[in-house]
Design a protein around this motif. Structure first.
Motif, PDB file in Angstrom:
ATOM      1  N   HIS A   1     -60.740 -11.173  49.486  1.00 32.75           N
ATOM      2  CA  HIS A   1     -61.846 -10.272  49.147  1.00 32.75           C
ATOM      3  C   HIS A   1     -61.465  -9.359  47.986  1.00 32.75           C
ATOM      4  O   HIS A   1     -62.268  -9.096  47.090  1.00 32.75           O
ATOM      5  CB  HIS A   1     -62.220  -9.453  50.390  1.00 32.75           C
ATOM      6  CG  HIS A   1     -63.390  -8.552  50.183  1.00 32.75           C
ATOM      7  ND1 HIS A   1     -64.611  -9.015  49.739  1.00 32.75           N
ATOM      8  CD2 HIS A   1     -63.537  -7.215  50.345  1.00 32.75           C
ATOM      9  CE1 HIS A   1     -65.457  -7.999  49.636  1.00 32.75           C
ATOM     10  NE2 HIS A   1     -64.831  -6.900  49.992  1.00 32.75           N
ATOM     11  N   THR A   2     -60.223  -8.907  47.993  1.00 33.39           N
ATOM     12  CA  THR A   2     -59.744  -8.036  46.914  1.00 33.39           C
ATOM     13  C   THR A   2     -59.727  -8.776  45.583  1.00 33.39           C
ATOM     14  O   THR A   2     -60.006  -8.213  44.538  1.00 33.39           O
ATOM     15  CB  THR A   2     -58.303  -7.547  47.238  1.00 33.39           C
ATOM     16  OG1 THR A   2     -58.319  -6.974  48.532  1.00 33.39           O
ATOM     17  CG2 THR A   2     -57.818  -6.517  46.238  1.00 33.39           C
ATOM     18  N   ARG A   3     -59.429 -10.070  45.640  1.00 27.48           N
ATOM     19  CA  ARG A   3     -59.307 -10.845  44.416  1.00 27.48           C
ATOM     20  C   ARG A   3     -60.654 -11.317  43.867  1.00 27.48           C
ATOM     21  O   ARG A   3     -60.830 -11.447  42.664  1.00 27.48           O
ATOM     22  CB  ARG A   3     -58.411 -12.055  44.683  1.00 27.48           C
ATOM     23  CG  ARG A   3     -57.881 -12.657  43.392  1.00 27.48           C
ATOM     24  CD  ARG A   3     -57.163 -13.968  43.626  1.00 27.48           C
ATOM     25  NE  ARG A   3     -55.876 -13.846  44.296  1.00 27.48           N
ATOM     26  CZ  ARG A   3     -55.053 -14.883  44.469  1.00 27.48           C
ATOM     27  NH1 ARG A   3     -55.372 -16.068  44.015  1.00 27.48           N
ATOM     28  NH2 ARG A   3     -53.919 -14.717  45.096  1.00 27.48           N
ATOM     29  N   THR A   4     -61.600 -11.618  44.759  1.00 25.41           N
ATOM     30  CA  THR A   4     -62.855 -12.244  44.304  1.00 25.41           C
ATOM     31  C   THR A   4     -64.098 -11.383  44.531  1.00 25.41           C
ATOM     32  O   THR A   4     -65.146 -11.662  43.959  1.00 25.41           O
ATOM     33  CB  THR A   4     -63.101 -13.570  45.051  1.00 25.41           C
ATOM     34  OG1 THR A   4     -63.280 -13.288  46.438  1.00 25.41           O
ATOM     35  CG2 THR A   4     -61.947 -14.537  44.871  1.00 25.41           C
ATOM     36  N   GLY A   5     -63.996 -10.388  45.402  1.00 28.73           N
ATOM     37  CA  GLY A   5     -65.193  -9.618  45.756  1.00 28.73           C
ATOM     38  C   GLY A   5     -66.089 -10.372  46.727  1.00 28.73           C
ATOM     39  O   GLY A   5     -67.076  -9.843  47.217  1.00 28.73           O
ATOM     40  N   GLN A   6     -65.764 -11.641  46.990  1.00 32.50           N
ATOM     41  CA  GLN A   6     -66.520 -12.420  47.980  1.00 32.50           C
ATOM     42  C   GLN A   6     -65.813 -12.338  49.339  1.00 32.50           C
ATOM     43  O   GLN A   6     -64.692 -11.846  49.428  1.00 32.50           O
ATOM     44  CB  GLN A   6     -66.638 -13.878  47.533  1.00 32.50           C
ATOM     45  CG  GLN A   6     -67.632 -14.098  46.389  1.00 32.50           C
ATOM     46  CD  GLN A   6     -69.091 -13.886  46.819  1.00 32.50           C
ATOM     47  OE1 GLN A   6     -69.399 -13.602  47.976  1.00 32.50           O
ATOM     48  NE2 GLN A   6     -69.999 -14.009  45.852  1.00 32.50           N
ATOM     49  N   GLY A   7     -66.479 -12.861  50.393  1.00 32.35           N
ATOM     50  CA  GLY A   7     -65.821 -12.920  51.689  1.00 32.35           C
ATOM     51  C   GLY A   7     -65.723 -11.578  52.395  1.00 32.35           C
ATOM     52  O   GLY A   7     -64.782 -11.340  53.136  1.00 32.35           O
ATOM     53  N   ARG A   8     -66.717 -10.712  52.162  1.00 33.00           N
ATOM     54  CA  ARG A   8     -66.731  -9.456  52.917  1.00 33.00           C
ATOM     55  C   ARG A   8     -66.916  -9.765  54.409  1.00 33.00           C
ATOM     56  O   ARG A   8     -66.403  -9.072  55.275  1.00 33.00           O
ATOM     57  CB  ARG A   8     -67.875  -8.551  52.417  1.00 33.00           C
ATOM     58  CG  ARG A   8     -67.903  -7.158  53.027  1.00 33.00           C
ATOM     59  CD  ARG A   8     -68.921  -6.273  52.301  1.00 33.00           C
ATOM     60  NE  ARG A   8     -70.247  -6.873  52.264  1.00 33.00           N
ATOM     61  CZ  ARG A   8     -71.136  -6.792  53.249  1.00 33.00           C
ATOM     62  NH1 ARG A   8     -70.844  -6.128  54.347  1.00 33.00           N
ATOM     63  NH2 ARG A   8     -72.320  -7.375  53.137  1.00 33.00           N
ATOM     64  N   ARG A   9     -67.659 -10.833  54.680  1.00 34.87           N
ATOM     65  CA  ARG A   9     -67.831 -11.254  56.073  1.00 34.87           C
ATOM     66  C   ARG A   9     -66.949 -12.468  56.362  1.00 34.87           C
ATOM     67  O   ARG A   9     -66.897 -13.409  55.573  1.00 34.87           O
ATOM     68  CB  ARG A   9     -69.295 -11.594  56.352  1.00 34.87           C
ATOM     69  CG  ARG A   9     -70.126 -10.354  56.664  1.00 34.87           C
ATOM     70  CD  ARG A   9     -71.443 -10.736  57.307  1.00 34.87           C
ATOM     71  NE  ARG A   9     -72.259 -11.526  56.414  1.00 34.87           N
ATOM     72  CZ  ARG A   9     -73.179 -11.002  55.605  1.00 34.87           C
ATOM     73  NH1 ARG A   9     -73.394  -9.709  55.614  1.00 34.87           N
ATOM     74  NH2 ARG A   9     -73.895 -11.778  54.827  1.00 34.87           N
TER      75      ARG A   9
END
Ligand SMILES: [Mn+2]
Length: 384
Positions: A66-74
């Motif tokens: 999440h830190t690297r892509t901003g995706q995958g908060r869930r």
């Protein structure tokens, strides 16, 4: 990578590029907790030091992702793989909170034997379709437990993948199989409150099986009709026969208002669970074109579709392969968002078929990587 978008604006126009950027900003991809561990083949897996083994390890990998892509908060969770006791679940909720993440879909597991809830070796003959009423009831109960877990974790979605099927033609009547499953789905759906959702996944085959209980989208759709309006079909890209036109199925489901979401992955032969877009990026593009057309026709809202990854990473580093997958998905969406639908529909109505196809080709051949990079940078900056 340079994030100069002037090339894209010159060719596709500022309006189209802005629209693609907005779609990328709206895209939320959910990642699976199990995808951060080391997968294997049917014959074995080869773990090494540093692989994520515990649920804490997997959440830490999800945080890095999440830190690297901003995706995958869930993060989609799988039970009992990600915890069993009430204490486990509370610990999991706290770990997600500490990592700045949320629980995504809660996946029940109907193929693991558990003495405590009566799921024993009789699971060999199926779970929700087992001839033994006791096993069927225990399997429904496991799903109700998962609904309780959902609420503790603040999740809204129960995702159902059924391992049931038969090994030979004489094993079970299709009529009994279907009837038992209808009853079980009814019982599970009854437990859901408004705002909670049931996703039903289908799969044409399993190795060693003669039939699966939910082989295709039409059976999943029929089960959704039984489950009620808080349910939708989950399309796993690896769960079809090799030549199936998946984007057409997506369009049928969108017309029916029943596209619950996706399990993104890619395949060459069967349910290979390879990195999304690594084998057939054009298929991923066509799927997004169908979704964006449905939005243009006001059949669906983007945020009502669950975009989830379901992959098994066995050779590459799991975190790296997840980044590769998410990037491929973002690229496919950005290309699809460059399709000029007004122009496409005009050519289609006039039967100018080559011209219509060229509208799709024009978008597909865009190099949208600078745009994907720019939006990702922006997303990461706004989170700081
Ligand atoms: Mn799946």
């Amino acid at each position: 990578m340079k994030t100069d978008l002037s090339y894209l604006r010159d060719i596709y126009g500022k309006k189209a590029v802005d629209r693609a950027a907005a779609m990328l900003q709206d895209l939320e991809i959910e990642v699976p907790s199990w995808g951060f561990g080391r997968g294997g083949t049917r014959f074995g897996s080869y773990p090494e030091v540093g692989d994520a083994r515990t649920v804490e390890d997997r959440i830490e990998r999800a945080r890095q992702f999440h830190t690297r892509t901003g995706q995958g908060r869930r993060v989609a969770m799988h039970f009992p793989w990600d915890g069993e006791t009430a204490e486990d679940i509370r610990g999991l909720a706290a770990a997600l909170r500490r990592a700045g993440l949320e629980a995504g879909a809660v996946n029940s597991n109907l193929f693991t034997m558990r003495a405590g809830d009566g799921l024993d070796h009789r699971l060999r003959y199926g779970s929700l379709t087992n001839p033994d009423k006791e096993v069927r009831e225990a399997s429904v109960r496991h799903n109700l437990d998962c609904v309780r877990i959902m609420r503790i974790l603040g999740a809204k979605t129960l995702s159902l993948w059924l391992p049931d099927g038969t090994n030979s033609p004489g094993q079970m009547s299709f009529y009994d199989q279907a009837e038992r499953l209808d009853d079980a789905i009814r019982a599970i759906a009854r437990a859901l409150r408004p705002g909670e959702k049931l996703l039903i996944e289908y799969k044409i085959f399993e190795p060693g099986m003669y039939s699966t209980a939910i082989p295709d989208y039409s059976r999943a759709l029929a089960l959704c009709e039984i489950a009620g309006k808080n349910s939708g079909v989950l399309v796993d890209l690896g769960h079809h026969a090799p030549t199936t036109n998946i984007e057409q199925i997506v369009a049928f489901l969108l017309r029916a208002g029943r596209l619950g979401g996706f399990h993104f992955n890619d395949k060459k032969y069967a349910d290979d669970d390879l990195a999304s877009g690594s084998i057939d990026p054009a298929q991923l593009f066509r799927i997004f074109v169908v979704i964006l057309e449905a939005m243009a026709r006001r059949l669906v809202r983007f945020k009502d579709i669950a975009f989830m990854i379901d992959e098994s990473h066995q050779i590459k580093d799991a975190l790296e392969e997840m980044v590769e997958s998410v990037t491929n998905i973002e690229i496919a969406l950005a290309k699809a968002a460059l399709v000029d639908f007004d122009k496409l529909w005009r050519h289609q109505r006039a039967c100018e078929i080559s011209a219509a196809d060229s509208v799709l080709h024009h978008a597909f051949h865009a190099d949208v990587r600078p745009l994907v990079e720019a939006v990702r940078t922006e997303r990461l900056r706004s989170r700081q």
